[in-house]
Write a protein that holds these residues in place. Structure first.
Motif, PDB file in Angstrom:
ATOM      1  N   PHE A  51       0.255 -10.623 -51.305  1.00 47.82           N
ATOM      2  CA  PHE A  51       0.470  -9.219 -50.950  1.00 47.82           C
ATOM      3  C   PHE A  51       1.958  -8.892 -50.940  1.00 47.82           C
ATOM      4  CE2 PHE A  51       1.270  -6.167 -47.429  1.00 47.82           C
ATOM      5  CZ  PHE A  51       0.634  -5.042 -47.965  1.00 47.82           C
ATOM      6  N   LEU A  52       2.780  -9.760 -50.350  1.00 52.56           N
ATOM      7  CA  LEU A  52       4.215  -9.520 -50.284  1.00 52.56           C
ATOM      8  C   LEU A  52       4.847  -9.534 -51.676  1.00 52.56           C
ATOM      9  CD1 LEU A  52       5.220 -11.574 -47.120  1.00 52.56           C
ATOM     10  CD2 LEU A  52       4.801  -9.126 -47.319  1.00 52.56           C
ATOM     11  N   HIS A  53       4.352 -10.415 -52.548  1.00 57.37           N
ATOM     12  CA  HIS A  53       4.858 -10.424 -53.929  1.00 57.37           C
ATOM     13  C   HIS A  53       4.607  -9.076 -54.592  1.00 57.37           C
ATOM     14  CE1 HIS A  53       5.102 -15.042 -54.787  1.00 57.37           C
ATOM     15  NE2 HIS A  53       6.087 -14.590 -54.050  1.00 57.37           N
ATOM     16  N   ASP A  54       3.391  -8.560 -54.402  1.00 57.96           N
ATOM     17  CA  ASP A  54       3.054  -7.275 -55.013  1.00 57.96           C
ATOM     18  C   ASP A  54       3.877  -6.135 -54.424  1.00 57.96           C
ATOM     19  OD1 ASP A  54       1.064  -8.304 -56.749  1.00 57.96           O
ATOM     20  OD2 ASP A  54      -0.405  -8.294 -55.128  1.00 57.96           O
ATOM     21  N   CYS A  55       4.188  -6.241 -53.129  1.00 63.97           N
ATOM     22  CA  CYS A  55       4.954  -5.177 -52.465  1.00 63.97           C
ATOM     23  C   CYS A  55       6.432  -5.196 -52.847  1.00 63.97           C
ATOM     24  CB  CYS A  55       4.823  -5.288 -50.946  1.00 63.97           C
ATOM     25  SG  CYS A  55       3.169  -4.895 -50.323  1.00 63.97           S
ATOM     26  N   THR A  56       6.923  -6.318 -53.358  1.00 61.74           N
ATOM     27  CA  THR A  56       8.326  -6.411 -53.746  1.00 61.74           C
ATOM     28  C   THR A  56       8.530  -6.177 -55.241  1.00 61.74           C
ATOM     29  OG1 THR A  56       8.077  -8.824 -53.898  1.00 61.74           O
ATOM     30  CG2 THR A  56       8.987  -7.928 -51.850  1.00 61.74           C
ATOM     31  N   CYS A  57       7.434  -5.950 -55.968  1.00 59.38           N
ATOM     32  CA  CYS A  57       7.546  -5.664 -57.399  1.00 59.38           C
ATOM     33  C   CYS A  57       8.024  -4.232 -57.620  1.00 59.38           C
ATOM     34  CB  CYS A  57       6.196  -5.852 -58.088  1.00 59.38           C
ATOM     35  SG  CYS A  57       5.625  -7.569 -58.144  1.00 59.38           S
ATOM     36  N   ALA A  58       8.568  -4.003 -58.799  1.00 59.74           N
ATOM     37  CA  ALA A  58       9.002  -2.644 -59.142  1.00 59.74           C
ATOM     38  C   ALA A  58       7.790  -1.711 -59.158  1.00 59.74           C
ATOM     39  CB  ALA A  58       9.684  -2.653 -60.514  1.00 59.74           C
ATOM     40  N   ASN A  59       7.993  -0.487 -58.711  1.00 58.08           N
ATOM     41  CA  ASN A  59       6.943   0.536 -58.672  1.00 58.08           C
ATOM     42  C   ASN A  59       5.754   0.125 -57.802  1.00 58.08           C
ATOM     43  OD1 ASN A  59       8.394   2.152 -60.571  1.00 58.08           O
ATOM     44  ND2 ASN A  59       7.596   0.843 -62.220  1.00 58.08           N
ATOM     45  N   SER A  60       6.032  -0.652 -56.758  1.00 56.30           N
ATOM     46  CA  SER A  60       4.960  -1.088 -55.863  1.00 56.30           C
ATOM     47  C   SER A  60       4.340   0.099 -55.141  1.00 56.30           C
ATOM     48  CB  SER A  60       5.512  -2.070 -54.827  1.00 56.30           C
ATOM     49  OG  SER A  60       4.561  -2.331 -53.818  1.00 56.30           O
ATOM     50  N   LYS A  61       3.041   0.016 -54.913  1.00 55.35           N
ATOM     51  CA  LYS A  61       2.340   1.053 -54.150  1.00 55.35           C
ATOM     52  C   LYS A  61       2.791   1.053 -52.689  1.00 55.35           C
ATOM     53  CE  LYS A  61      -0.723   2.611 -57.240  1.00 55.35           C
ATOM     54  NZ  LYS A  61      -0.852   4.034 -57.616  1.00 55.35           N
ATOM     55  N   ILE A  62       3.207  -0.122 -52.195  1.00 55.78           N
ATOM     56  CA  ILE A  62       3.657  -0.230 -50.808  1.00 55.78           C
ATOM     57  C   ILE A  62       4.978  -0.989 -50.802  1.00 55.78           C
ATOM     58  CG2 ILE A  62       3.015  -0.870 -48.450  1.00 55.78           C
ATOM     59  CD1 ILE A  62       0.151  -1.113 -49.307  1.00 55.78           C
ATOM     60  N   PRO A  63       6.090  -0.325 -51.090  1.00 58.54           N
ATOM     61  CA  PRO A  63       7.383  -1.025 -51.106  1.00 58.54           C
ATOM     62  C   PRO A  63       7.793  -1.475 -49.707  1.00 58.54           C
ATOM     63  CG  PRO A  63       7.687   1.348 -51.333  1.00 58.54           C
ATOM     64  CD  PRO A  63       6.203   1.104 -51.422  1.00 58.54           C
ATOM     65  N   LEU A  64       8.539  -2.575 -49.673  1.00 60.91           N
ATOM     66  CA  LEU A  64       9.000  -3.145 -48.403  1.00 60.91           C
ATOM     67  C   LEU A  64      10.464  -2.797 -48.157  1.00 60.91           C
ATOM     68  CD1 LEU A  64       7.476  -6.750 -48.534  1.00 60.91           C
ATOM     69  CD2 LEU A  64       6.528  -4.711 -47.441  1.00 60.91           C
ATOM     70  N   ASN A  65      10.798  -2.661 -46.881  1.00 67.42           N
ATOM     71  CA  ASN A  65      12.175  -2.495 -46.455  1.00 67.42           C
ATOM     72  C   ASN A  65      12.647  -3.849 -45.918  1.00 67.42           C
ATOM     73  OD1 ASN A  65      14.590  -1.954 -45.089  1.00 67.42           O
ATOM     74  ND2 ASN A  65      13.930   0.091 -44.472  1.00 67.42           N
ATOM     75  N   LYS A  66      13.513  -4.516 -46.659  1.00 69.70           N
ATOM     76  CA  LYS A  66      13.909  -5.878 -46.324  1.00 69.70           C
ATOM     77  C   LYS A  66      14.857  -5.948 -45.128  1.00 69.70           C
ATOM     78  CE  LYS A  66      13.229  -7.665 -50.995  1.00 69.70           C
ATOM     79  NZ  LYS A  66      13.796  -8.430 -52.131  1.00 69.70           N
ATOM     80  N   THR A  67      15.290  -4.809 -44.635  1.00 68.99           N
ATOM     81  CA  THR A  67      16.167  -4.804 -43.458  1.00 68.99           C
ATOM     82  C   THR A  67      15.383  -4.604 -42.171  1.00 68.99           C
ATOM     83  OG1 THR A  67      16.577  -2.403 -43.528  1.00 68.99           O
ATOM     84  CG2 THR A  67      18.003  -3.812 -44.872  1.00 68.99           C
TER      85      THR A  67
END
Length: 494
Positions: A51-67
């Motif tokens: 799930f985290l891999h998919d969220c860190t991909c470009a144009n992810s449906k659920i982008p992550l804030n790494k901060t």
């Protein structure tokens, strides 16, 4: 009705666990062993990583804030043994994480302070608590609107999280409130339960032992699909879709069906997803069904009594709810299984027109999902909903692959069958076979302890190579030992 009536015509089948149910002694049955194996094999951790891999991909449906922190909330953590194995699995992932490992915070929750005190004092959790990767909290999934973390004092509430929330709910949904429905002759009916005792007279209606004498009676009356319009205004449109789906699917005059709708679980999911603005990953394992064909026939629900109450979880309805909320669901299709595992992803993104994916994303043209990304689905009927859910899942290929590899291909139910067969059906399993099983279990201390007698009987006469294979992995086995049963001395046996 025979016996003493305690109440009449209760709309919801309320199955809130008694404090005794959450005692540390309940985590010893076969279902608990399968659940622990789910964590020991790293299945949940691999799904989370996907799930985290998919969220860190470009144009992810659920982008992550790494901060910002990413919270993994375990509901009803009980003894903490499952949590310990998940924490160990997560600890081994930083090298391949595309998200800062120090920002991942695992939160163990339950609604009794006794369990929190046990976790706080347990030496296996101390390193995780000290570094801030673990926190604990009192949280009642049915009533509480916020989660206050015990150590950091952070309060998690509505719209406070910048990253999606990750929720683990094992053997919880079966003990929450359920609504009862039947479809008969094309009509949708609600079920009302009247609870009494088989005894003619009870001196104390609050005596916990009375649950062993419960006498349940059900009556049914016709309703319409707007059943939840007033009681659940936030979710009324989604619940109306679910009831309509069942009414339409089983609506033929010759069709009949009995449905348990896990309204308590859906309320908990609504509240938890609100913490992260509707974005969430939910991993849940419980006894239940995800195949709607198993609901055919008019039957009163079976209520299991085991110090508290529980019923079978309707994961199919939970999947419909998630899909109605612009998400998707992955179900383990294995039907002969004590533990049913489902993964829900809530994206909080409406998709009036489904995105078009490249063939490389969808697999070979012969794949049943090849054309899903090119199809618009407008109807909320029959298999169209499953196709809609499957189409959305294409945006999360790493999650889907991890779920397939770790749970559906060979999961904890399968391992338990193999282990039990070797133990019960083989008079004296060979040491070579036991070592192979230990490797398959990722050197599970419980498996080692279960086969300790044949190991001790054969290790002195086995080959040096086989003995080295066994001894080389004993340190790993010991690192994975979680002290819970004081009568199980793994250190002595090893």
């Amino acid at each position: 009705m025979t016996g003493m009536a305690l109440n009449h015509g209760v709309r919801e089948l309320c199955l809130i666990s008694l404090p005794a149910m959450r005692s540390l002694d309940v985590w010893n049955g076969d279902n608990a062993k399968i659940l622990f194996q789910l964590a020991k094999l790293g299945a949940y951790a691999k799904v989370l990583l996907g799930f985290l891999h998919d969220c860190t991909c470009a144009n992810s449906k659920i982008p992550l804030n790494k901060t910002e922190p990413l919270y993994i909330i375990e509901l009803g953590a009980g003894s903490g043994k499952f949590s310990f194995f998940i924490l160990q699995a997560i600890k081994e992932l930083p090298e391949v994480f595309e998200f800062p490992a120090e920002k991942v915070v695992y939160v163990m929750t339950d609604f009794t302070w006794n369990n929190l005190k046990f976790w706080n004092d347990h030496e296996s959790f101390r390193p995780y608590l000290d570094c801030g990767q673990l926190d604990i909290a009192i949280f009642d999934a049915v009533h509480d609107e916020t989660i206050r973390l015990h150590h950091s004092n952070v309060v998690i509430g509505r719209s406070t999280l910048k990253n999606p929330i990750c929720v683990i709910a094992n053997y919880l949904f079966d003990t929450l409130c359920h609504d009862i429905f039947q479809i008969e002759a094309g009509q949708l009916k609600e079920g009302l339960i009247s609870v009494g005792s088989r005894n003619l007279f009870e001196t104390d209606a609050l005596d916990p032992e009375i649950i062993k004498r419960f006498d349940n009676h059900f009556t049914y009356r016709v309703i319409n699909e707007n059943y939840y319009a007033e009681s659940e205004p936030e979710d009324s449109c989604h619940l109306r879709r679910i009831l309509r789906w069942y009414r339409d699917f089983f609506g033929d005059a010759s069709d009949e069906a009995s449905i348990l709708l896990p309204i308590g679980a859906l309320r908990a999911l609504r509240r938890l997803t609100s913490f992260s603005c509707g974005r969430a990953l939910v991993l849940s394992g419980d006894k239940g069904n995800n195949n709607h064909e198993q609901f055919r026939g008019l039957n009163d629900p079976h209520v299991a009594v085991h110090g508290s109450f529980s019923v079978m979880v309707n994961y199919h309805a939970i999947g419909l709810y998630c899909t109605s909320r612009s998400g998707f669901v992955l179900h383990d299709p294995q039907e002969e299984a004590s533990l049913k595992v489902s993964v829900l992803v809530f994206t909080n993104q409406e998709d009036a027109v489904l995105a078009t994916f490249q063939p490389s994303t969808m697999g070979h043209q012969s794949s049943p999902f090849y054309d899903l990304g090119r199809v618009q689905i407008h109807n909320w009927v029959g298999s169209d909903v499953e196709r809609l859910s499957a189409a959305r899942s294409l945006a999360f290929p790493n999650l889907c692959r991890a779920f397939s590899d770790s749970i559906t291909s060979f999961g904890p139910n399968d391992f338990f069958v193999v282990q039990k067969s070797m133990k019960d059906d083989t008079e004296r399993p060979t040491l070579k076979a036991i070592v192979a099983l230990l490797k398959l279990s990722n050197w599970d201390p419980d498996v080692f302890y279960k086969f300790r007698d044949p190991i001790l009987q054969q290790v002195s006469a086995c080959t040096i190579k086989l003995r080295n294979d066994l001894c080389r992995n004993l340190p790993q086995l010991w690192r994975q030992h979680f002290m819970l049963d004081k009568n199980k001395d793994v250190a002595f046996e090893a």
